[in-house]
Design a protein around this motif. Structure first.
Motif, PDB file in Angstrom:
ATOM      1  N   SER A  19       0.805  -1.222   0.000  1.00  0.00           N
ATOM      2  CA  SER A  19       0.000   0.000   0.000  1.00  0.00           C
ATOM      3  C   SER A  19       0.838   1.272   0.000  1.00  0.00           C
ATOM      4  O   SER A  19       0.310   2.359  -0.201  1.00  0.00           O
ATOM      5  CB  SER A  19      -0.917   0.008   1.223  1.00  0.00           C
ATOM      6  OG  SER A  19      -0.137   0.000   2.407  1.00  0.00           O
ATOM      7  N   GLU A  20       2.157   1.158   0.203  1.00  0.00           N
ATOM      8  CA  GLU A  20       2.964   2.390   0.255  1.00  0.00           C
ATOM      9  C   GLU A  20       3.172   3.015  -1.113  1.00  0.00           C
ATOM     10  O   GLU A  20       3.376   4.216  -1.219  1.00  0.00           O
ATOM     11  CB  GLU A  20       4.306   2.137   0.939  1.00  0.00           C
ATOM     12  CG  GLU A  20       5.276   1.323   0.122  1.00  0.00           C
ATOM     13  CD  GLU A  20       6.541   0.955   0.872  1.00  0.00           C
ATOM     14  OE1 GLU A  20       7.579   0.855   0.197  1.00  0.00           O
ATOM     15  OE2 GLU A  20       6.477   0.763   2.080  1.00  0.00           O
ATOM     16  N   GLY A  21       3.137   2.224  -2.163  1.00  0.00           N
ATOM     17  CA  GLY A  21       3.305   2.771  -3.496  1.00  0.00           C
ATOM     18  C   GLY A  21       2.873   1.777  -4.562  1.00  0.00           C
ATOM     19  O   GLY A  21       3.255   0.618  -4.509  1.00  0.00           O
ATOM     20  N   GLN A  22       2.059   2.225  -5.482  1.00  0.00           N
ATOM     21  CA  GLN A  22       1.567   1.394  -6.577  1.00  0.00           C
ATOM     22  C   GLN A  22       1.879   2.086  -7.896  1.00  0.00           C
ATOM     23  O   GLN A  22       1.915   3.311  -7.967  1.00  0.00           O
ATOM     24  CB  GLN A  22       0.051   1.198  -6.452  1.00  0.00           C
ATOM     25  CG  GLN A  22      -0.374   0.493  -5.177  1.00  0.00           C
ATOM     26  CD  GLN A  22      -0.081  -0.988  -5.224  1.00  0.00           C
ATOM     27  OE1 GLN A  22      -0.661  -1.711  -6.034  1.00  0.00           O
ATOM     28  NE2 GLN A  22       0.815  -1.445  -4.384  1.00  0.00           N
ATOM     29  N   VAL A  23       2.095   1.286  -8.939  1.00  0.00           N
ATOM     30  CA  VAL A  23       2.410   1.834 -10.255  1.00  0.00           C
ATOM     31  C   VAL A  23       1.517   1.191 -11.307  1.00  0.00           C
ATOM     32  O   VAL A  23       1.133   0.025 -11.181  1.00  0.00           O
ATOM     33  CB  VAL A  23       3.908   1.627 -10.616  1.00  0.00           C
ATOM     34  CG1 VAL A  23       4.247   0.156 -10.744  1.00  0.00           C
ATOM     35  CG2 VAL A  23       4.269   2.380 -11.883  1.00  0.00           C
ATOM     36  N   LYS A  24       1.174   1.985 -12.324  1.00  0.00           N
ATOM     37  CA  LYS A  24       0.477   1.445 -13.494  1.00  0.00           C
ATOM     38  C   LYS A  24       0.884   2.275 -14.701  1.00  0.00           C
ATOM     39  O   LYS A  24       1.186   3.465 -14.585  1.00  0.00           O
ATOM     40  CB  LYS A  24      -1.040   1.452 -13.320  1.00  0.00           C
ATOM     41  CG  LYS A  24      -1.656   2.827 -13.298  1.00  0.00           C
ATOM     42  CD  LYS A  24      -3.161   2.735 -13.169  1.00  0.00           C
ATOM     43  CE  LYS A  24      -3.753   4.127 -13.067  1.00  0.00           C
ATOM     44  NZ  LYS A  24      -5.188   4.127 -12.973  1.00  0.00           N
ATOM     45  N   VAL A  25       0.912   1.619 -15.842  1.00  0.00           N
ATOM     46  CA  VAL A  25       1.205   2.322 -17.093  1.00  0.00           C
ATOM     47  C   VAL A  25      -0.077   3.002 -17.533  1.00  0.00           C
ATOM     48  O   VAL A  25      -1.122   2.360 -17.660  1.00  0.00           O
ATOM     49  CB  VAL A  25       1.731   1.358 -18.177  1.00  0.00           C
ATOM     50  CG1 VAL A  25       1.898   2.087 -19.497  1.00  0.00           C
ATOM     51  CG2 VAL A  25       3.046   0.728 -17.746  1.00  0.00           C
ATOM     52  N   VAL A  26       0.006   4.315 -17.755  1.00  0.00           N
ATOM     53  CA  VAL A  26      -1.183   5.066 -18.164  1.00  0.00           C
ATOM     54  C   VAL A  26      -1.135   5.475 -19.634  1.00  0.00           C
ATOM     55  O   VAL A  26      -2.146   5.903 -20.184  1.00  0.00           O
ATOM     56  CB  VAL A  26      -1.411   6.306 -17.266  1.00  0.00           C
ATOM     57  CG1 VAL A  26      -1.757   5.877 -15.837  1.00  0.00           C
ATOM     58  CG2 VAL A  26      -0.231   7.241 -17.279  1.00  0.00           C
ATOM     59  N   GLU A  27       0.049   5.333 -20.240  1.00  0.00           N
ATOM     60  CA  GLU A  27       0.166   5.681 -21.664  1.00  0.00           C
ATOM     61  C   GLU A  27       1.403   5.013 -22.252  1.00  0.00           C
ATOM     62  O   GLU A  27       2.473   5.016 -21.645  1.00  0.00           O
ATOM     63  CB  GLU A  27       0.279   7.199 -21.813  1.00  0.00           C
ATOM     64  CG  GLU A  27       0.306   7.682 -23.239  1.00  0.00           C
ATOM     65  CD  GLU A  27       0.378   9.204 -23.345  1.00  0.00           C
ATOM     66  OE1 GLU A  27       0.529   9.677 -24.484  1.00  0.00           O
ATOM     67  OE2 GLU A  27       0.304   9.915 -22.322  1.00  0.00           O
ATOM     68  N   TRP A  28       1.239   4.456 -23.443  1.00  0.00           N
ATOM     69  CA  TRP A  28       2.362   3.893 -24.190  1.00  0.00           C
ATOM     70  C   TRP A  28       2.779   4.904 -25.240  1.00  0.00           C
ATOM     71  O   TRP A  28       1.933   5.448 -25.948  1.00  0.00           O
ATOM     72  CB  TRP A  28       1.994   2.558 -24.842  1.00  0.00           C
ATOM     73  CG  TRP A  28       1.797   1.480 -23.816  1.00  0.00           C
ATOM     74  CD1 TRP A  28       0.617   1.041 -23.304  1.00  0.00           C
ATOM     75  CD2 TRP A  28       2.816   0.732 -23.161  1.00  0.00           C
ATOM     76  NE1 TRP A  28       0.840   0.064 -22.369  1.00  0.00           N
ATOM     77  CE2 TRP A  28       2.180  -0.147 -22.257  1.00  0.00           C
ATOM     78  CE3 TRP A  28       4.211   0.717 -23.242  1.00  0.00           C
ATOM     79  CZ2 TRP A  28       2.882  -1.031 -21.446  1.00  0.00           C
ATOM     80  CZ3 TRP A  28       4.910  -0.154 -22.431  1.00  0.00           C
ATOM     81  CH2 TRP A  28       4.265  -1.017 -21.552  1.00  0.00           C
ATOM     82  N   LEU A  29       4.072   5.154 -25.327  1.00  0.00           N
ATOM     83  CA  LEU A  29       4.629   6.083 -26.304  1.00  0.00           C
ATOM     84  C   LEU A  29       5.421   5.285 -27.330  1.00  0.00           C
ATOM     85  O   LEU A  29       5.728   4.118 -27.115  1.00  0.00           O
ATOM     86  CB  LEU A  29       5.547   7.091 -25.593  1.00  0.00           C
ATOM     87  CG  LEU A  29       4.939   7.811 -24.385  1.00  0.00           C
ATOM     88  CD1 LEU A  29       6.004   8.594 -23.641  1.00  0.00           C
ATOM     89  CD2 LEU A  29       3.802   8.713 -24.829  1.00  0.00           C
ATOM     90  N   GLY A  30       5.792   5.905 -28.416  1.00  0.00           N
ATOM     91  CA  GLY A  30       6.561   5.212 -29.443  1.00  0.00           C
ATOM     92  C   GLY A  30       7.882   4.653 -28.932  1.00  0.00           C
ATOM     93  O   GLY A  30       8.282   3.558 -29.297  1.00  0.00           O
ATOM     94  N   ASP A  31       8.531   5.400 -28.049  1.00  0.00           N
ATOM     95  CA  ASP A  31       9.843   4.965 -27.558  1.00  0.00           C
ATOM     96  C   ASP A  31       9.877   4.793 -26.042  1.00  0.00           C
ATOM     97  O   ASP A  31      10.928   4.823 -25.424  1.00  0.00           O
ATOM     98  CB  ASP A  31      10.926   5.957 -27.986  1.00  0.00           C
ATOM     99  CG  ASP A  31      10.710   7.351 -27.403  1.00  0.00           C
ATOM    100  OD1 ASP A  31       9.621   7.614 -26.855  1.00  0.00           O
ATOM    101  OD2 ASP A  31      11.639   8.170 -27.487  1.00  0.00           O
ATOM    102  N   GLY A  32       8.695   4.621 -25.430  1.00  0.00           N
ATOM    103  CA  GLY A  32       8.652   4.457 -23.985  1.00  0.00           C
ATOM    104  C   GLY A  32       7.230   4.401 -23.470  1.00  0.00           C
ATOM    105  O   GLY A  32       6.315   3.974 -24.171  1.00  0.00           O
ATOM    106  N   PHE A  33       7.053   4.881 -22.247  1.00  0.00           N
ATOM    107  CA  PHE A  33       5.732   4.828 -21.628  1.00  0.00           C
ATOM    108  C   PHE A  33       5.667   5.817 -20.470  1.00  0.00           C
ATOM    109  O   PHE A  33       6.691   6.308 -19.993  1.00  0.00           O
ATOM    110  CB  PHE A  33       5.415   3.414 -21.136  1.00  0.00           C
ATOM    111  CG  PHE A  33       6.411   2.859 -20.145  1.00  0.00           C
ATOM    112  CD1 PHE A  33       6.195   2.974 -18.779  1.00  0.00           C
ATOM    113  CD2 PHE A  33       7.564   2.216 -20.578  1.00  0.00           C
ATOM    114  CE1 PHE A  33       7.108   2.474 -17.868  1.00  0.00           C
ATOM    115  CE2 PHE A  33       8.484   1.712 -19.685  1.00  0.00           C
ATOM    116  CZ  PHE A  33       8.255   1.839 -18.315  1.00  0.00           C
TER     117      PHE A  33
END
Length: 102
Positions: A19-33
């Motif tokens: 619960s101290e920190g969560q991550v999610k990908v919110v956008e995919w870019l051509g050379d990253g995210f």
């Protein structure tokens, strides 16, 4: 393939940090995210350490990324990661110091 590894590392990161920190990908870019980190975050850990830990977890799985930018908001941050090319080195953003007066 890199996308699958990033998603898998998100799940691993979330299990590890609870619960101290969560991550999610919110956008995919051509050379990253773009990854969004939210949570209470450990006070004794550096806030930016979470972003660097995520990049190091990816590197252990063969996906090398660098942090392009960090946009902080109340309760978290959006971090833009770029996939590194052969020969490029990881560079991390400097930590910010925040003083809390009570």
């Amino acid at each position: 393939m890199a996308r699958d590894i990033v998603e898998s590392v998100c799940e691993e990161f979330n299990r590890m940090h609870g619960s101290e920190g969560q991550v999610k990908v919110v956008e995919w870019l051509g050379d990253g995210f773009v990854a969004e980190f939210v949570g209470s975050f450990c006070v004794t850990c550096g806030f930016y350490d979470y972003f660097e830990d995520f990049a190091l977890m990816l590197a252990r799985r063969g996906v090398r990324v660098g942090i392009v930018s960090v946009e902080e908001f109340e309760g978290g941050a959006r971090v833009v990661y770029r996939f590194l090319k052969e020969g490029e080195e990881q560079r991390f953003v400097p930590e910010r110091v925040v003083l809390i007066y009570e």
